[in-house]
Design a protein around this motif. Structure first.
Motif, mmCIF file in Angstrom:
data_model
loop_
_atom_site.group_PDB
_atom_site.id
_atom_site.type_symbol
_atom_site.label_atom_id
_atom_site.label_comp_id
_atom_site.label_asym_id
_atom_site.label_seq_id
_atom_site.Cartn_x
_atom_site.Cartn_y
_atom_site.Cartn_z
ATOM 1 N N HIS A 55 0.840 -1.206 0.000
ATOM 2 C CA HIS A 55 0.000 0.000 0.000
ATOM 3 C C HIS A 55 0.876 1.257 0.000
ATOM 4 O O HIS A 55 0.676 2.163 0.789
ATOM 5 C CB HIS A 55 -0.937 -0.008 1.206
ATOM 6 C CG HIS A 55 -1.861 -1.174 1.217
ATOM 7 N ND1 HIS A 55 -1.512 -2.380 1.791
ATOM 8 C CD2 HIS A 55 -3.097 -1.333 0.704
ATOM 9 C CE1 HIS A 55 -2.509 -3.230 1.627
ATOM 10 N NE2 HIS A 55 -3.476 -2.626 0.976
ATOM 11 N N ASN A 97 -3.429 4.245 -4.464
ATOM 12 C CA ASN A 97 -3.923 3.061 -3.750
ATOM 13 C C ASN A 97 -4.217 3.391 -2.283
ATOM 14 O O ASN A 97 -5.189 2.907 -1.710
ATOM 15 C CB ASN A 97 -2.914 1.912 -3.854
ATOM 16 C CG ASN A 97 -3.488 0.589 -3.386
ATOM 17 O OD1 ASN A 97 -4.680 0.330 -3.496
ATOM 18 N ND2 ASN A 97 -2.623 -0.256 -2.878
ATOM 19 N N GLN A 98 -3.392 4.236 -1.685
ATOM 20 C CA GLN A 98 -3.641 4.639 -0.296
ATOM 21 C C GLN A 98 -4.983 5.369 -0.182
ATOM 22 O O GLN A 98 -5.777 5.093 0.718
ATOM 23 C CB GLN A 98 -2.510 5.520 0.217
ATOM 24 C CG GLN A 98 -1.227 4.772 0.439
ATOM 25 C CD GLN A 98 -0.084 5.699 0.804
ATOM 26 O OE1 GLN A 98 -0.211 6.927 0.847
ATOM 27 N NE2 GLN A 98 1.083 5.113 1.072
ATOM 28 N N HIS A 139 -7.891 3.082 -0.550
ATOM 29 C CA HIS A 139 -8.121 2.350 0.697
ATOM 30 C C HIS A 139 -8.725 3.236 1.786
ATOM 31 O O HIS A 139 -9.566 2.781 2.551
ATOM 32 C CB HIS A 139 -6.827 1.695 1.174
ATOM 33 C CG HIS A 139 -6.526 0.426 0.460
ATOM 34 N ND1 HIS A 139 -6.194 0.390 -0.873
ATOM 35 C CD2 HIS A 139 -6.538 -0.860 0.883
ATOM 36 C CE1 HIS A 139 -6.005 -0.859 -1.237
ATOM 37 N NE2 HIS A 139 -6.214 -1.643 -0.192
ATOM 38 N N GLU A 149 -1.154 -0.352 -7.825
ATOM 39 C CA GLU A 149 -0.028 -0.632 -6.928
ATOM 40 C C GLU A 149 0.908 -1.679 -7.536
ATOM 41 O O GLU A 149 2.115 -1.644 -7.311
ATOM 42 C CB GLU A 149 -0.561 -1.132 -5.581
ATOM 43 C CG GLU A 149 0.486 -1.427 -4.539
ATOM 44 C CD GLU A 149 1.000 -0.189 -3.853
ATOM 45 O OE1 GLU A 149 2.227 -0.113 -3.623
ATOM 46 O OE2 GLU A 149 0.203 0.711 -3.526
#
Length: 152
Positions: A15, A20-21, A24, A113
């Motif tokens: 991550h 992508n962070q 999430h 990612e």
């Protein structure tokens, strides 16, 4: 057995991409809330013979939250659940739609990612996700966070 710090470091390995962070940060809470929304429909209190408002609050979601010690996430989720119910939306279908859409974005985030989701190797990471996201979001806001070494 791995410590929480090790789980967070291992989770952080897949991550690192900023997109992508953020995926999430949005989707892990959405998945958690929608899961609790679906579990809210499991009427444990009624099965136990409880009556009134108590029976409504003793359900699959409250039991899971208590078992996993997730009071903060549960409180936010309970507010979202009550908002959906107050709006007259069907909780089951709304939760299911949010769950599916959030997972689609999660898969996309991991494609960006270039690494598979952590839970593929160990299902415990499904529980680590909300902890990681809480820490990551606080760090992005510039707040002091525990377990900050996961970011290295």
């Amino acid at each position: 057995m791995r410590s929480l710090d090790q789980f967070l470091r291992d989770y952080g390995e897949s991550h690192r991409n900023p997109l992508n962070q953020w995926v999430h940060i949005v989707c892990v809470p959405a998945i958690l809330m929608s899961t609790l929304g679906l579990l809210w429909l499991v009427p444990v209190g009624h099965w136990l013979g409880l009556g009134g408002a108590v029976a409504e609050w003793v359900n699959g979601a409250t039991i899971l939250a208590v078992l996993l010690l997730m009071a903060g996430w549960f409180a936010v989720s309970a507010l979202a659940i009550q908002a959906v119910l107050a709006a007259g939306w069907p909780l089951g279908w709304t939760s299911l739609a949010v769950f599916v859409v959030a997972w689609v974005f999660q898969v996309y985030g991991h494609k960006v990612e270039g690494k598979k989701p952590s839970f593929v190797e160990d299902l415990v990471f499904l529980l680590i996700g909300p902890i990681f996201v809480s820490i990551e979001f606080a760090a992005k806001l510039g707040l002091p966070v525990p377990h900050a070494q996961h970011r290295r």
